[in-house]
Design a protein around this motif. Structure first.
Motif, short mmCIF file in Angstrom:
data_model
loop_
_atom_site.label_atom_id
_atom_site.label_comp_id
_atom_site.label_asym_id
_atom_site.label_seq_id
_atom_site.Cartn_x
_atom_site.Cartn_y
_atom_site.Cartn_z
N ILE A 485 0.85 -1.19 0.00
CA ILE A 485 0.00 0.00 0.00
C ILE A 485 0.89 1.24 0.00
CG2 ILE A 485 -1.94 -1.12 1.16
CD1 ILE A 485 -1.08 0.29 3.75
N THR A 486 0.37 2.32 -0.57
CA THR A 486 1.05 3.61 -0.57
C THR A 486 0.14 4.62 0.11
OG1 THR A 486 2.23 3.11 -2.63
CG2 THR A 486 2.06 5.43 -1.98
N ILE A 487 0.70 5.34 1.09
CA ILE A 487 -0.09 6.29 1.88
C ILE A 487 0.46 7.70 1.61
CG2 ILE A 487 -0.84 6.94 4.19
CD1 ILE A 487 -0.24 4.01 5.02
N VAL A 488 -0.43 8.66 1.35
CA VAL A 488 0.00 10.02 1.03
C VAL A 488 -0.69 11.03 1.96
CG1 VAL A 488 0.48 9.50 -1.39
CG2 VAL A 488 -1.83 10.23 -0.72
N GLU A 489 -0.05 12.19 2.09
CA GLU A 489 -0.63 13.27 2.89
C GLU A 489 -1.72 14.01 2.12
OE1 GLU A 489 -0.12 14.02 5.91
OE2 GLU A 489 1.81 13.15 6.51
N ALA A 490 -1.61 13.96 0.78
CA ALA A 490 -2.57 14.69 -0.05
C ALA A 490 -2.59 14.07 -1.44
CB ALA A 490 -2.20 16.16 -0.14
N PRO A 491 -3.69 14.23 -2.17
CA PRO A 491 -3.72 13.73 -3.55
C PRO A 491 -2.86 14.61 -4.44
CG PRO A 491 -5.72 14.97 -3.07
CD PRO A 491 -4.96 14.85 -1.77
N ALA A 492 -2.42 14.05 -5.56
CA ALA A 492 -1.64 14.84 -6.51
C ALA A 492 -2.50 15.92 -7.16
CB ALA A 492 -1.04 13.93 -7.58
N LYS A 493 -3.80 15.61 -7.33
CA LYS A 493 -4.69 16.58 -7.96
C LYS A 493 -6.04 16.54 -7.25
CE LYS A 493 -6.51 17.98 -12.49
NZ LYS A 493 -6.59 17.64 -13.93
N LEU A 494 -6.60 17.73 -7.00
CA LEU A 494 -7.90 17.84 -6.38
C LEU A 494 -8.73 18.85 -7.17
CD1 LEU A 494 -9.69 17.05 -3.92
CD2 LEU A 494 -8.74 19.03 -2.71
N THR A 495 -9.89 18.43 -7.66
CA THR A 495 -10.72 19.31 -8.48
C THR A 495 -12.16 19.36 -7.94
OG1 THR A 495 -11.27 17.49 -9.99
CG2 THR A 495 -9.39 18.89 -10.57
N ILE A 496 -12.85 20.46 -8.30
CA ILE A 496 -14.24 20.65 -7.90
C ILE A 496 -15.12 20.62 -9.14
CG2 ILE A 496 -15.89 22.23 -6.82
CD1 ILE A 496 -13.58 23.40 -5.21
N SER A 497 -16.24 19.92 -9.04
CA SER A 497 -17.23 19.88 -10.13
C SER A 497 -18.60 20.24 -9.57
CB SER A 497 -17.28 18.47 -10.73
OG SER A 497 -16.03 18.12 -11.29
N THR A 568 -9.77 25.41 -5.19
CA THR A 568 -10.61 26.61 -5.09
C THR A 568 -11.34 26.84 -6.40
OG1 THR A 568 -9.13 27.64 -3.48
CG2 THR A 568 -10.60 29.10 -4.71
N LEU A 569 -12.62 27.19 -6.30
CA LEU A 569 -13.43 27.50 -7.48
C LEU A 569 -14.00 28.91 -7.32
CD1 LEU A 569 -14.77 26.44 -10.13
CD2 LEU A 569 -16.73 25.79 -8.70
N PRO A 570 -13.56 29.86 -8.17
CA PRO A 570 -14.10 31.24 -8.07
C PRO A 570 -15.59 31.26 -8.37
CG PRO A 570 -12.10 31.15 -9.39
CD PRO A 570 -12.54 29.74 -9.21
N ILE A 571 -16.32 32.09 -7.64
CA ILE A 571 -17.77 32.21 -7.84
C ILE A 571 -18.13 33.69 -8.02
CG2 ILE A 571 -20.05 31.90 -6.79
CD1 ILE A 571 -18.75 29.28 -7.62
N ASP A 572 -18.93 33.95 -9.06
CA ASP A 572 -19.43 35.30 -9.32
C ASP A 572 -20.93 35.27 -9.11
OD1 ASP A 572 -20.10 37.80 -10.13
OD2 ASP A 572 -19.33 37.62 -12.17
N LEU A 573 -21.33 35.78 -7.94
CA LEU A 573 -22.75 35.78 -7.58
C LEU A 573 -23.34 37.11 -8.04
CD1 LEU A 573 -24.41 33.64 -6.06
CD2 LEU A 573 -24.20 35.05 -4.02
N SER A 574 -23.83 37.09 -9.27
CA SER A 574 -24.29 38.36 -9.83
C SER A 574 -25.52 38.14 -10.68
CB SER A 574 -23.17 38.98 -10.68
OG SER A 574 -23.64 40.13 -11.34
#
Length: 751
Positions: A485-497, A568-574
């Motif tokens: 097993i391989t254990i990491v502190e964080a994923p290589a990539k993190l995205t928001i959908s 982070t995903l920028p949001i424009d609430l307009s």
């Protein structure tokens, strides 16, 4: 045994003639699956020439715990499926681990057609055809000799009577009398009477002693107590203390006419010394190999030999200690079957010394024991949808006693890089002893450890505690399995959908996070390890990612943290410009429509309106899908539908989605571009386009199982893309409007 009878109808060999006959079986094989089912038996599944699926059960008779036997129904005429017979005979100390159907049988009576014996006891007398058009035109058998070696060879089964010093050869034992034959019936016949017609004579002999079996080496002497004359329709009963001689034809009648009531007659049954005291033997045919080369003892130009069909064979090594039970399947679209010549060539290419053909076609069946179970299950794909019931099988048997654990199979709930704090459950599939017998599992005896101490274990679940590499070891007695097993502190990539920046004030939207390693593979983590947050005064987000926008315009961002990684995903609430002039921010499907518009998937009408209640045509659905999947619509290509000529305004888009196999036409070759898209058609499109799987357990009342889109509609429901209306209906045949299609498409994209 002599050659008897004019011809025999081989009704059990259900074969199908095909026009195309491919070349001989000479191409290489590729292994699909292979594993030991006991200490001396291995199962292997091959593909051959890319056109056939072949199964082998390889039996090593050198193994002290391995043997072969014959399985027979009881009574002998009561046919059973191969796996049924195998499981009936399987028990502790005599585990059937593999089986195939054996020789031919009569489809009407259910009786075997050829000689079968166990030990020296004759189970079935059998017949040999006089014509090479049939499978069995020579007396050839497969069996295991008294020295434990397998054999495929000719035999001489001798049945004779002696009257006043003269020997008369008989043509068969305990089977239906045919033309020009002399048959002997003993009390072991399936019926208490001979069943012979009036066109012959029958001589009843009584020995005065009960006859409890019929066997090789048997000598019976008795006195004639009754003679049924030619033309008599009397039913002749076989005495329990004697036998009956039944003769038909000019020559047999001439030979036996001198036997009278009161005369002494003896019966002698014998077999070649090679086959005497054999464990068992079954006659069949034709022989396929001899001395490692094709050797087919029938006319190979005959339709039976040329048929492309399923086949069953037994093949043995030169030292006669290795035996393979072999089947080749015949199932449309899966395996095309073989001619006898192709089958013989294939067996020769595998290095066998001798081989014999068994019943094929719909009878071809192989059963095996799978790891973790003692039940014999179907291994091949039979020609018919179910197993044909047969009159005999060959069984590969393990006599090994249960021993200590030696093999264990463990599977992980998830495989991949783990985030510190993530947990993975283990499933114990089975535990086997050294002979591959399944053992009962005692959870208290299971030991799971972390080699480097970077994971903790509780029960059958391990949890990552420190970044680095480790190995999880699973031990159950002497059986072990381990995996890295391989254990990491964080994923290589993190995205928001979904990736959208414009959200209407007061609206609600659910976001999801995707975590992957450097190769783009999912990282293992628990949902509660995600931390969602909002920057700026734009609203609030729940711990599961549901964002409720503030009613006051503003700018900010939605953030998610996993381990030490933050996305982070920028949001424009307009308020900005409305999606369309007729879609206000408080419209029920505003978010969905705005999302699709911002991505350029929908453009609305020329007057700036969306007209959400307007039904969607098939051509407009094609245009939207071509944009969603970024299809190349610059190339015209050949016309695909009769009603979509190259002059059609959406010709390229319709061709593009057809080329991508997203939407098909109708049965008549048309597309019906102006036709309304129904809700059922929409369901089928989305399921196909997004490769969705799995049906919901709850079914819509108005979508019966007979509906063509029953499966697709309930797959949509399973993925929460549709919930139906308040009455529990889906309305599959109702046209879908633009707003509904936008909502369904949005949910499919962001599922």
């Amino acid at each position: 045994m002599k050659v008897f009878g004019k011809k025999v109808a081989m009704t059990a060999a259900a074969v199908s003639l095909l026009l195309a006959v491919p070349a001989g079986a000479s191409a290489n094989t590729q292994t699909v699956d292979s594993y030991p089912v006991s200490s001396g038996v291995t199962y292997t599944h091959y593909t051959h020439s890319g056109t056939n699926h072949i199964n082998h059960v390889s039996v090593n008779l050198n193994d002290p715990y391995t043997k072969l036997d014959v399985g027979l129904p009881s009574p002998i005429a009561k046919r059973e499926a191969t796996t049924t017979l195998a499981n009936r005979d399987s028990r502790d100390g005599n585990r059937v681990v593999g089986a195939v159907n054996a020789s031919f049988f009569d489809m009407v009576s259910g009786l075997p057609m050829y000689l079968i014996s166990q030990g020296n006891e004759i189970i079935n007398g059998g017949v040999i055809s006089s014509s090479r058009e049939y499978y069995v035109s020579k007396p050839i058998a497969f069996g295991v000799l008294n020295d434990g070696r397998a054999e495929i060879d000719e035999f001489n089964f001798d049945i004779r009577i002696n009257h006043q010093g003269t020997n008369y050869m008989m043509t068969g034992l305990n089977r239906e009398r045919q033309a020009e034959e002399t048959i002997v019936f003993t009390p072991q016949h399936i019926s208490s009477t001979t069943g012979s017609n009036e066109f012959g004579i029958e001589i009843v002999v009584d020995t005065g002693t009960p006859i409890t079996s019929t066997y090789y080496g048997q000598q019976l002497t008795g006195q004639v107590v009754h003679v049924r004359d030619y033309g008599s329709k009397e039913k002749v009963t076989i005495p329990k203390t004697g036998f009956v001689i039944s003769a038909h034809g000019k020559k047999p009648l001439e030979r036996l006419k001198g036997i009278k009531v009161g005369d002494n007659v003896s019966l002698n049954l014998s077999i070649d010394s090679k086959w005497m005291d054999s464990s068992f033997m079954l006659a069949s045919g034709p022989m396929l190999l001899k001395d490692g080369k094709p050797y087919i003892t029938m006319d190979t130009s005959n339709w039976r030999a040329k048929a492309m069909t399923a086949r069953t064979a037994i093949a043995i090594s030169k030292d006669k200690k290795k035996v393979d039970l072999v089947t080749v399947d015949s199932r449309s679209g899966y395996s095309q079957g073989m001619t006898l010549t192709q089958f013989a060539n294939y067996l020769a290419s595998q290095g066998y010394d001798r081989a014999i053909n068994f019943d094929g076609g719909g009878s071809t069946t192989m059963g095996i024991r799978k790891h973790g179970s003692n039940t014999v299950v179907l291994a091949n794909r039979t020609t018919d949808t179910s197993q044909r019931r047969v009159s005999a099988i060959i069984e590969a048997i393990s006599t090994a006693p249960l021993s200590d654990p030696a093999h264990i199979s463990v599977s992980r709930g998830q495989v991949g890089e783990m985030l510190v704090g993530a947990s993975v459950p283990l499933t114990i599939n089975y535990v086997l002893d050294a002979h591959y017998n399944p053992l009962k599992f005692d959870a208290s005896q299971l030991l799971i450890t972390s080699a480097n101490g970077k994971a903790s274990v509780l029960g059958t679940t391990y949890t990552a505690t420190e970044a680095g590499t480790d190995r999880i070891n699973v031990q159950y007695g002497g059986a072990t399995q381990s995996f890295p097993i391989t254990i990491v502190e964080a994923p290589a990539k993190l995205t928001i959908s979904p990736v959208t920046s414009a959200i209407a004030p007061g609206s609600t939207m659910t976001f999801t996070a995707t975590a992957t390693d450097a190769q783009g593979k999912p990282v293992i983590y628990s949902p509660e390890q995600l931390t969602w947050s909002v920057s700026g005064d734009i609203g609030a987000i729940t711990e599961t990612g549901t964002f409720r926008a503030s009613k006051v315009p503003g700018k900010g961002s939605i953030n998610v943290k996993l381990g030490t990684k933050t996305a982070t995903l920028p949001i424009d609430l307009s308020d900005g410009m409305p999606a369309f002039t007729d879609i206000s921010s408080d419209y029920a499907y505003y978010t969905e429509i705005r999302f699709l518009k911002d991505l350029g998937y929908i453009k609305g009408d020329l007057d700036g309106k969306f007209n959400p209640g307007q039904t969607l045509s098939r051509e407009h659905a094609a245009v939207i899908l071509s944009r969603v999947f970024n299809l190349d619509t610059s190339r015209a290509g050949a016309q695909k539908f009769s009603d979509v000529p190259s002059t059609h305004r959406y010709y390229n888009e319709i061709n593009a989605i057809a080329e991508a196999n997203l939407v098909g036409g109708k049965g008549d070759g048309s597309f019906d571009p102006a036709g309304q898209l129904t809700r059922a058609q929409m369901a089928a499109i989305l399921v196909k386009a997004y490769e969705l799987k799995g049906e919901s357990e709850k079914k819509f009342k108005d979508v019966p199982s007979s509906h063509w889109a029953y499966k697709q509609v309930h797959i949509l429901a399973n993925h929460k893309i549709t919930t139906g209306n308040e009455k529990g209906n889906f309305e599959p045949n109702k046209p879908v409007n633009r707003a509904q299609f936008s909502a369904f498409l949005y949910r499919a994209i962001n599922r």
